[in-house]
Design a protein around this motif. Structure first.
Motif, PDB file in Angstrom:
ATOM      1  N   TYR A 243       0.835  -1.207   0.000  1.00 55.01           N
ATOM      2  CA  TYR A 243       0.000   0.000   0.000  1.00 55.01           C
ATOM      3  C   TYR A 243       0.867   1.253   0.000  1.00 55.01           C
ATOM      4  CZ  TYR A 243      -4.014   2.952   1.300  1.00 55.01           C
ATOM      5  OH  TYR A 243      -5.007   3.909   1.330  1.00 55.01           O
ATOM      6  N   HIS A 244       1.890   1.273   0.852  1.00 56.87           N
ATOM      7  CA  HIS A 244       2.687   2.485   1.040  1.00 56.87           C
ATOM      8  C   HIS A 244       4.019   2.452   0.286  1.00 56.87           C
ATOM      9  CE1 HIS A 244      -0.209   2.851   4.363  1.00 56.87           C
ATOM     10  NE2 HIS A 244      -0.039   4.141   4.197  1.00 56.87           N
ATOM     11  N   HIS A 245       4.086   1.624  -0.762  1.00 55.08           N
ATOM     12  CA  HIS A 245       5.289   1.601  -1.618  1.00 55.08           C
ATOM     13  C   HIS A 245       6.548   1.460  -0.754  1.00 55.08           C
ATOM     14  CE1 HIS A 245       6.903   2.119  -5.628  1.00 55.08           C
ATOM     15  NE2 HIS A 245       7.768   3.023  -5.210  1.00 55.08           N
ATOM     16  N   SER A 246       6.480   0.491   0.140  1.00 57.37           N
ATOM     17  CA  SER A 246       7.512   0.375   1.166  1.00 57.37           C
ATOM     18  C   SER A 246       8.526  -0.716   0.869  1.00 57.37           C
ATOM     19  CB  SER A 246       6.854   0.080   2.522  1.00 57.37           C
ATOM     20  OG  SER A 246       6.399  -1.274   2.552  1.00 57.37           O
ATOM     21  N   LEU A 247       9.583  -0.725   1.679  1.00 52.47           N
ATOM     22  CA  LEU A 247      10.612  -1.758   1.634  1.00 52.47           C
ATOM     23  C   LEU A 247      10.343  -2.824   2.690  1.00 52.47           C
ATOM     24  CD1 LEU A 247      13.718   0.611   1.378  1.00 52.47           C
ATOM     25  CD2 LEU A 247      12.458  -0.447  -0.503  1.00 52.47           C
TER      26      LEU A 247
ATOM     27  N   GLU B 189       4.556  -6.618   8.512  1.00 59.45           N
ATOM     28  CA  GLU B 189       4.100  -5.345   7.957  1.00 59.45           C
ATOM     29  C   GLU B 189       3.909  -5.452   6.443  1.00 59.45           C
ATOM     30  OE1 GLU B 189       3.026  -1.349   7.360  1.00 59.45           O
ATOM     31  OE2 GLU B 189       2.847  -2.741   9.041  1.00 59.45           O
ATOM     32  N   PHE B 190       4.801  -6.167   5.791  1.00 60.21           N
ATOM     33  CA  PHE B 190       4.677  -6.398   4.346  1.00 60.21           C
ATOM     34  C   PHE B 190       3.325  -7.023   4.024  1.00 60.21           C
ATOM     35  CE2 PHE B 190       5.210  -9.529   0.872  1.00 60.21           C
ATOM     36  CZ  PHE B 190       5.520  -8.676  -0.174  1.00 60.21           C
ATOM     37  N   LEU B 191       2.988  -8.076   4.731  1.00 61.64           N
ATOM     38  CA  LEU B 191       1.740  -8.763   4.463  1.00 61.64           C
ATOM     39  C   LEU B 191       0.545  -7.868   4.762  1.00 61.64           C
ATOM     40  CD1 LEU B 191       0.472 -11.388   3.531  1.00 61.64           C
ATOM     41  CD2 LEU B 191       0.562 -12.212   5.884  1.00 61.64           C
ATOM     42  N   GLU B 192       0.616  -7.088   5.828  1.00 66.59           N
ATOM     43  CA  GLU B 192      -0.482  -6.181   6.162  1.00 66.59           C
ATOM     44  C   GLU B 192      -0.670  -5.125   5.076  1.00 66.59           C
ATOM     45  OE1 GLU B 192      -0.023  -4.599  10.103  1.00 66.59           O
ATOM     46  OE2 GLU B 192       0.263  -6.588  10.991  1.00 66.59           O
ATOM     47  N   GLN B 193       0.436  -4.587   4.562  1.00 65.62           N
ATOM     48  CA  GLN B 193       0.326  -3.578   3.513  1.00 65.62           C
ATOM     49  C   GLN B 193      -0.216  -4.173   2.209  1.00 65.62           C
ATOM     50  OE1 GLN B 193       3.286  -0.667   2.743  1.00 65.62           O
ATOM     51  NE2 GLN B 193       3.838  -0.360   4.878  1.00 65.62           N
ATOM     52  N   VAL B 194       0.193  -5.388   1.887  1.00 69.33           N
ATOM     53  CA  VAL B 194      -0.327  -6.049   0.682  1.00 69.33           C
ATOM     54  C   VAL B 194      -1.832  -6.266   0.806  1.00 69.33           C
ATOM     55  CG1 VAL B 194      -0.289  -8.191  -0.658  1.00 69.33           C
ATOM     56  CG2 VAL B 194       1.864  -7.137   0.063  1.00 69.33           C
ATOM     57  N   GLU B 195      -2.283  -6.723   1.961  1.00 69.19           N
ATOM     58  CA  GLU B 195      -3.714  -6.965   2.162  1.00 69.19           C
ATOM     59  C   GLU B 195      -4.508  -5.657   2.119  1.00 69.19           C
ATOM     60  OE1 GLU B 195      -3.615  -9.163   5.792  1.00 69.19           O
ATOM     61  OE2 GLU B 195      -3.521 -11.112   4.766  1.00 69.19           O
ATOM     62  N   LEU B 196      -3.944  -4.591   2.681  1.00 70.23           N
ATOM     63  CA  LEU B 196      -4.604  -3.284   2.604  1.00 70.23           C
ATOM     64  C   LEU B 196      -4.735  -2.833   1.155  1.00 70.23           C
ATOM     65  CD1 LEU B 196      -2.887  -1.382   5.572  1.00 70.23           C
ATOM     66  CD2 LEU B 196      -5.319  -1.968   5.402  1.00 70.23           C
TER      67      LEU B 196
ATOM     68  N   ALA C 177      18.318   5.203   9.098  1.00 73.69           N
ATOM     69  CA  ALA C 177      16.915   5.609   9.010  1.00 73.69           C
ATOM     70  C   ALA C 177      15.991   4.394   8.914  1.00 73.69           C
ATOM     71  CB  ALA C 177      16.705   6.532   7.817  1.00 73.69           C
ATOM     72  N   LEU C 178      16.389   3.411   8.131  1.00 75.64           N
ATOM     73  CA  LEU C 178      15.577   2.207   7.987  1.00 75.64           C
ATOM     74  C   LEU C 178      15.499   1.427   9.304  1.00 75.64           C
ATOM     75  CD1 LEU C 178      16.811   1.172   4.456  1.00 75.64           C
ATOM     76  CD2 LEU C 178      14.397   1.522   5.080  1.00 75.64           C
ATOM     77  N   ALA C 179      16.626   1.316   9.991  1.00 75.88           N
ATOM     78  CA  ALA C 179      16.630   0.612  11.276  1.00 75.88           C
ATOM     79  C   ALA C 179      15.737   1.325  12.283  1.00 75.88           C
ATOM     80  CB  ALA C 179      18.058   0.503  11.811  1.00 75.88           C
ATOM     81  N   GLU C 180      15.774   2.651  12.275  1.00 71.28           N
ATOM     82  CA  GLU C 180      14.971   3.426  13.221  1.00 71.28           C
ATOM     83  C   GLU C 180      13.483   3.284  12.938  1.00 71.28           C
ATOM     84  OE1 GLU C 180      15.569   5.474  15.816  1.00 71.28           O
ATOM     85  OE2 GLU C 180      17.750   5.379  15.871  1.00 71.28           O
ATOM     86  N   ILE C 181      13.085   3.418  11.684  1.00 70.05           N
ATOM     87  CA  ILE C 181      11.661   3.402  11.372  1.00 70.05           C
ATOM     88  C   ILE C 181      11.054   2.026  11.632  1.00 70.05           C
ATOM     89  CG2 ILE C 181      11.966   2.939   8.896  1.00 70.05           C
ATOM     90  CD1 ILE C 181       9.257   5.168  10.427  1.00 70.05           C
ATOM     91  N   TYR C 182      11.732   0.960  11.216  1.00 69.69           N
ATOM     92  CA  TYR C 182      11.168  -0.372  11.442  1.00 69.69           C
ATOM     93  C   TYR C 182      11.328  -0.819  12.885  1.00 69.69           C
ATOM     94  CZ  TYR C 182       9.973  -0.875   6.570  1.00 69.69           C
ATOM     95  OH  TYR C 182       9.383  -0.702   5.347  1.00 69.69           O
ATOM     96  N   GLY C 183      12.284  -0.222  13.590  1.00 70.65           N
ATOM     97  CA  GLY C 183      12.430  -0.525  15.013  1.00 70.65           C
ATOM     98  C   GLY C 183      11.263  -0.024  15.849  1.00 70.65           C
ATOM     99  N   LEU C 184      10.494   0.903  15.293  1.00 72.84           N
ATOM    100  CA  LEU C 184       9.345   1.453  16.015  1.00 72.84           C
ATOM    101  C   LEU C 184       8.052   0.686  15.750  1.00 72.84           C
ATOM    102  CD1 LEU C 184       9.838   5.313  15.520  1.00 72.84           C
ATOM    103  CD2 LEU C 184      10.330   3.954  17.571  1.00 72.84           C
TER     104      LEU C 184
END
Length: 395
Positions: free
Chosen positions: A105-109, A117-124, A317-324
């Motif tokens: 959904y959010h064009h994410s990595l 989170e990947f699966l949740e975004q795909v389902e959304l 930045a990636l470690a910080e965002i996914y760490g939350l």
């Protein structure tokens, strides 16, 4: 007969406001700038391109067929700032000649950092496409065509999709043609459609380059290239590109719209046709194994993921965002979760890329910042504020 499979990526990121350590409040996203850019691109590219595609579908009695992948990010912006564009997409969906693909959904990595989170975004995203266009996508494309064998296995295990779109990179093909259906190794039960990046890039990047030996590129010449590959190099030609190719990256005065207007007739006149990705899977059998242990993408000359995680700033930045993730979701607060998800959009990390030379010029073109370092500082300032909205014991 060769089949042309057109796929257009449609995406606009949620650009951030300039946010300093002295700023406060949770209004992180630059709505004015996002609206300005979306309206400009809608005028130059989206509206004329979608209307042209609709005309071509009707002119050729449904023989011309295309596919799209719209991110949740761009759909959210279209709903707010350019609803007329969304209506044009709906009109195309009603023709029965357009297939919509699935992605995050959010064009994410997220596949690289959080499978949940990947699966949740795909389902959304699946729910969104079904809601708007009345289609349940059966073909998946990961953000920026990021792909490896692990992704194929994970997607196959969901039983949600028939196929995956990936980059036809030469380092994996080893001299083979991308113009076939491929299978992943180890009997993973999902089909692969590979981008023919040479012919795709002839349209997307080289079309207006007057120093290119093949300039000017006519519809008849391009259709001839497709026809000549038939049976020798494969039965499909997968042309995957951003929709902004038309009118934004290649301006109207380059002749790009006239080229597209004439292409279907030129292709059909030579006995070839157009199919969507799902139709390609219906018609053609797989012919070989595409074994990609390494992670590939459609970005830059390396076709890897260094555009998003190739330096220390991006890694941090990636470690910080996914760490939350755990703390954010534990709040159950829809606004915090949505802000966090918007911050997972891959563009934020793309802006931090420090590549130079040809690839660096492309990164600079798309970035709203003066430098990658400005992009990193701004992102981290926003992230620091997001942390203040979390319970103190969860930060």
């Amino acid at each position: 007969m060769a089949s042309v499979c057109f796929y257009f990526q449609v995406h606009q990121p949620p650009r951030l406001k300039r946010y300093s350590i002295f700023d406060s409040g949770d209004q992180y996203f630059d709505d004015a700038r996002n609206r300005e850019i979306l309206r400009k691109v809608a005028h130059r590219s989206y509206m004329p391109t979608l209307k042209l595609l609709g005309e071509l579908i009707h002119k050729h009695d449904g023989q011309f067929r295309v596919s799209f992948s719209l991110t949740g990010c761009v759909i959210d912006q279209l709903r707010r700032f350019a609803p007329e564009v969304l209506e044009e997409f709906k009109k195309l969906a009603e023709t029965g000649c357009v297939e919509f693909l699935a992605e995050t959904y959010h064009h994410s990595l997220s596949f690289l950092y959080s499978k949940q989170e990947f699966l949740e975004q795909v389902e959304l995203h699946l729910e969104l496409i079904d809601e708007i266009f009345g289609q349940r996508p059966t073909i998946f494309r990961n953000t920026e065509l990021i792909y490896n064998n692990e992704l194929a296995s994970f997607i196959a295990d969901t039983h949600l999709f028939r196929g995956i779109i990936a980059e036809g990179t030469e380092k994996i093909l080893n001299g083979r043609s991308p113009n076939h259906i491929f299978d992943p190794p180890d009997e993973i039960d999902i089909a692969l459609l590979l981008k023919n990046y040479r012919l795709s890039d002839d349209i997307a990047y080289r079309f207006s380059n007057q120093s290119w030996p093949q300039w000017p590129l006519t519809a008849e010449k391009f259709a001839g290239w497709i026809n000549k590959m038939n049976d020798v190099e494969g039965r499909m030609c997968n042309l995957f590109m951003d929709i902004e190719t038309f009118g934004e990256h290649q301006w109207e005065n380059s002749g790009i719209f006239d080229f597209m207007r004439k292409l279907p007739s030129a292709v059909i006149a030579l006995g070839d046709d157009f199919k969507t990705p799902g139709e390609c899977l219906d018609w053609y059998d797989s012919s070989d194994i595409f074994d990609s242990e390494e992670i590939i993408s459609w970005a830059d000359s390396e076709r890897d993921i260094t555009a998003w995680n190739g330096n220390a700033m991006q890694g941090s930045a990636l470690a910080e965002i996914y760490g939350l993730e755990k703390a954010v979701k534990k709040t159950g607060d829809p606004s915090i979760i949505e802000d966090w998800r918007k911050l997972t959009c891959s563009d934020h990390f793309y802006y931090m890329c420090t590549k130079y030379f040809d690839d660096g010029a492309v990164h600079k073109y798309f970035s709203p910042y003066d430098s990658p370092y400005d992009g990193y500082i701004n992102f981290m300032n926003v992230l620091d504020n997001l942390k203040t909205r979390l319970p103190s014991d969860e930060k």
